[in-house]
Design a protein around this motif. Sequence first.
Motif, PDB file in Angstrom:
ATOM      1  N   ASP A 146       0.531  -1.365  -0.005  1.00 42.29           N
ATOM      2  CA  ASP A 146      -0.297   0.067  -0.440  1.00 42.29           C
ATOM      3  C   ASP A 146       0.964   1.433  -0.076  1.00 42.29           C
ATOM      4  O   ASP A 146      -0.061   2.073  -0.485  1.00 42.29           O
ATOM      5  CB  ASP A 146      -0.468   0.139   1.378  1.00 42.29           C
ATOM      6  CG  ASP A 146      -2.239  -1.219   1.249  1.00 42.29           C
ATOM      7  OD1 ASP A 146      -2.404  -1.470   0.077  1.00 42.29           O
ATOM      8  OD2 ASP A 146      -2.295  -0.949   2.186  1.00 42.29           O
ATOM      9  N   LYS A 147       1.748   1.356   0.904  1.00 41.50           N
ATOM     10  CA  LYS A 147       2.778   2.019   1.091  1.00 41.50           C
ATOM     11  C   LYS A 147       3.432   2.432  -0.896  1.00 41.50           C
ATOM     12  O   LYS A 147       3.865   3.191  -1.188  1.00 41.50           O
ATOM     13  CB  LYS A 147       4.253   1.959   1.959  1.00 41.50           C
ATOM     14  CG  LYS A 147       4.312   3.412   2.093  1.00 41.50           C
ATOM     15  CD  LYS A 147       4.688   4.541   2.767  1.00 41.50           C
ATOM     16  CE  LYS A 147       5.268   5.759   3.119  1.00 41.50           C
ATOM     17  NZ  LYS A 147       4.170   6.748   2.899  1.00 41.50           N
ATOM     18  N   MET A 148       4.174   1.607  -1.147  1.00 41.03           N
ATOM     19  CA  MET A 148       4.435   2.096  -2.308  1.00 41.03           C
ATOM     20  C   MET A 148       3.430   1.938  -3.421  1.00 41.03           C
ATOM     21  O   MET A 148       4.299   3.246  -4.293  1.00 41.03           O
ATOM     22  CB  MET A 148       5.274   0.573  -3.196  1.00 41.03           C
ATOM     23  CG  MET A 148       6.540  -0.467  -2.327  1.00 41.03           C
ATOM     24  SD  MET A 148       8.396   1.286  -2.664  1.00 41.03           S
ATOM     25  CE  MET A 148       8.147   0.168  -4.126  1.00 41.03           C
ATOM     26  N   ALA A 149       2.138   2.107  -3.425  1.00 40.61           N
ATOM     27  CA  ALA A 149       0.828   2.689  -4.176  1.00 40.61           C
ATOM     28  C   ALA A 149       1.101   3.521  -3.890  1.00 40.61           C
ATOM     29  O   ALA A 149       0.331   5.026  -5.102  1.00 40.61           O
ATOM     30  CB  ALA A 149       0.445   1.703  -3.940  1.00 40.61           C
ATOM     31  N   GLN A 150       1.694   4.090  -3.289  1.00 44.03           N
ATOM     32  CA  GLN A 150       1.794   6.169  -3.071  1.00 44.03           C
ATOM     33  C   GLN A 150       2.107   6.312  -4.080  1.00 44.03           C
ATOM     34  O   GLN A 150       2.482   8.087  -4.511  1.00 44.03           O
ATOM     35  CB  GLN A 150       1.495   6.333  -1.412  1.00 44.03           C
ATOM     36  CG  GLN A 150       0.403   6.148  -0.581  1.00 44.03           C
ATOM     37  CD  GLN A 150       0.760   6.287   0.488  1.00 44.03           C
ATOM     38  OE1 GLN A 150       1.425   7.287   1.071  1.00 44.03           O
ATOM     39  NE2 GLN A 150      -0.136   5.420   1.850  1.00 44.03           N
ATOM     40  N   PHE A 151       3.178   6.168  -4.499  1.00 47.04           N
ATOM     41  CA  PHE A 151       4.568   6.922  -5.082  1.00 47.04           C
ATOM     42  C   PHE A 151       4.039   6.217  -7.108  1.00 47.04           C
ATOM     43  O   PHE A 151       4.890   5.785  -6.966  1.00 47.04           O
ATOM     44  CB  PHE A 151       5.696   5.826  -4.843  1.00 47.04           C
ATOM     45  CG  PHE A 151       5.966   6.033  -3.775  1.00 47.04           C
ATOM     46  CD1 PHE A 151       6.175   7.431  -2.868  1.00 47.04           C
ATOM     47  CD2 PHE A 151       6.641   4.995  -3.119  1.00 47.04           C
ATOM     48  CE1 PHE A 151       6.928   6.921  -1.411  1.00 47.04           C
ATOM     49  CE2 PHE A 151       6.935   4.729  -1.767  1.00 47.04           C
ATOM     50  CZ  PHE A 151       7.422   5.982  -1.136  1.00 47.04           C
ATOM     51  N   SER A 152       3.233   6.589  -7.155  1.00 46.94           N
ATOM     52  CA  SER A 152       2.506   7.034  -8.418  1.00 46.94           C
ATOM     53  C   SER A 152       2.221   8.318  -9.501  1.00 46.94           C
ATOM     54  O   SER A 152       2.214   9.649  -8.465  1.00 46.94           O
ATOM     55  CB  SER A 152       1.467   6.628  -8.282  1.00 46.94           C
ATOM     56  OG  SER A 152       0.236   6.718  -9.186  1.00 46.94           O
ATOM     57  N   ALA A 153       2.395   8.569 -10.478  1.00 48.47           N
ATOM     58  CA  ALA A 153       2.242   9.884 -11.085  1.00 48.47           C
ATOM     59  C   ALA A 153       0.612  10.153 -11.838  1.00 48.47           C
ATOM     60  O   ALA A 153       0.392  10.805 -12.197  1.00 48.47           O
ATOM     61  CB  ALA A 153       2.402   8.923 -12.564  1.00 48.47           C
ATOM     62  N   MET A 154      -0.231   9.190 -10.980  1.00 46.42           N
ATOM     63  CA  MET A 154      -1.170   9.317 -10.813  1.00 46.42           C
ATOM     64  C   MET A 154      -1.913   9.470  -9.573  1.00 46.42           C
ATOM     65  O   MET A 154      -1.889   9.097  -8.247  1.00 46.42           O
ATOM     66  CB  MET A 154      -2.262   7.843 -11.597  1.00 46.42           C
ATOM     67  CG  MET A 154      -2.164   7.168 -12.722  1.00 46.42           C
ATOM     68  SD  MET A 154      -2.640   5.988 -13.893  1.00 46.42           S
ATOM     69  CE  MET A 154      -4.792   6.370 -13.024  1.00 46.42           C
TER      70      MET A 154
END
Length: 412
Positions: free
Chosen positions: A14-22
């Motif tokens: 979940d934390k990794m998914a925060q690093f997103s261009a969207m």
Amino acid sequence: MTQGSGEKILQRADKMAQFSAMEEGLTRAYLTKEHKQAHQQLSDWMINAGLEVWQDSVGNQWGRKTSANPTQSTIIIGSHSDTVVNAGKYDGNLGILLGLEALEQLSGVDLPFHVDLVAFADEEGVRFNTTLIGSSAVAGCFQPAWLDIKDDQNTAMGEAMLSFGLSPELAGKDARVAEEVKAYLEVHIEQGPVLEELNLPVGVVTGIAGAKRYYFSVKGMAGHAGTVPHALRMDALCGVAEMISAVETYGLEHNVVATVGKCDVKPSAVNVIPGEVTFSLDTRSAVQGDLEVACSELHFQLEQIAQRRQLKLSSEMTYQASAVPCHPQLQQQWGMVVKQQTGKEACLLPSGAGHDAMVMANITDIGMLFVRCEKGISHNPREQVNEQDVSVALNCLVDMVQLLATSDLTEA
């Protein structure tokens, strides 16, 4: 296994998914701000796990569990941290986080070899349309010509590397060599429905399918939809419809999967007989010989259809990758730890999708473990895994590393 390890891994996903261009979704491409942020987070977690960390020449993130007496070559555990556009959280990333947690749990265990964990920076090829950049650099397959490839913003890969803080002239110069790598292990979501259908948490991968992709052009004669009798038509779309049916039938009857995923009709008007159609063909098989035969036989069948319908057929191959088998002994050892953790014989299944492991096979033996994912959905925000399955996969990976510490790989 530490209590709650599966939950911890999912929280990190979940934390990794925060690093997103969207803003409302997940997209993380190579040499972007999000790439840097994600690898900084991974580096922090690796340091906290007691690993020695570094970034390599193309931006892959590494962490090493150092051996006090490395009498054998290094084990590498890895997967990719980049994503497709509007991705799920677990493709690639789950394998990295499982490797991280496994090494954290093994922190007090002396091993006779180093264990390196790698987050490959680009497997999907979203930004530069060149896949497997990260693992290609590690395996000595990086092509300097890639540095000149430009993204949609007209930025060359080499320029992007400079902006990222890398030196493009060094790209791939720190490749690993076969003599120093004992094996490569990758844990990945299945991206298919087989394990769910069998109600199994994990499965052992037998190999990665080879693939060939083509674009076909079918030319007939455009004409008035109301005035040209059917018997006198050279309808390109009707010809292609028969070809697509032939492709499906062939895939059902042989050891390949064959897919027509794209079709472009011209002139594409409601009252005009289609005069030209282009379509894609993606063929895959885990057995290279079957793939070669399939492509030859499909070409013959499509040409026969075209001739019978008085159509002109031409084709261009746009991509090919050879089938890569997983090492038999690594398959057997994965099977042993799976049976130990689940009480059931391991399911053996091929991977129809490509993975970093297929490139790493250039320098070492590879072994892969699949984790069940809900309905087999992947490359989609609905991508989902089960916490208990993640815990099983973690236990299997921990056991696998320890098993490799007491065994030598034989030649395949």
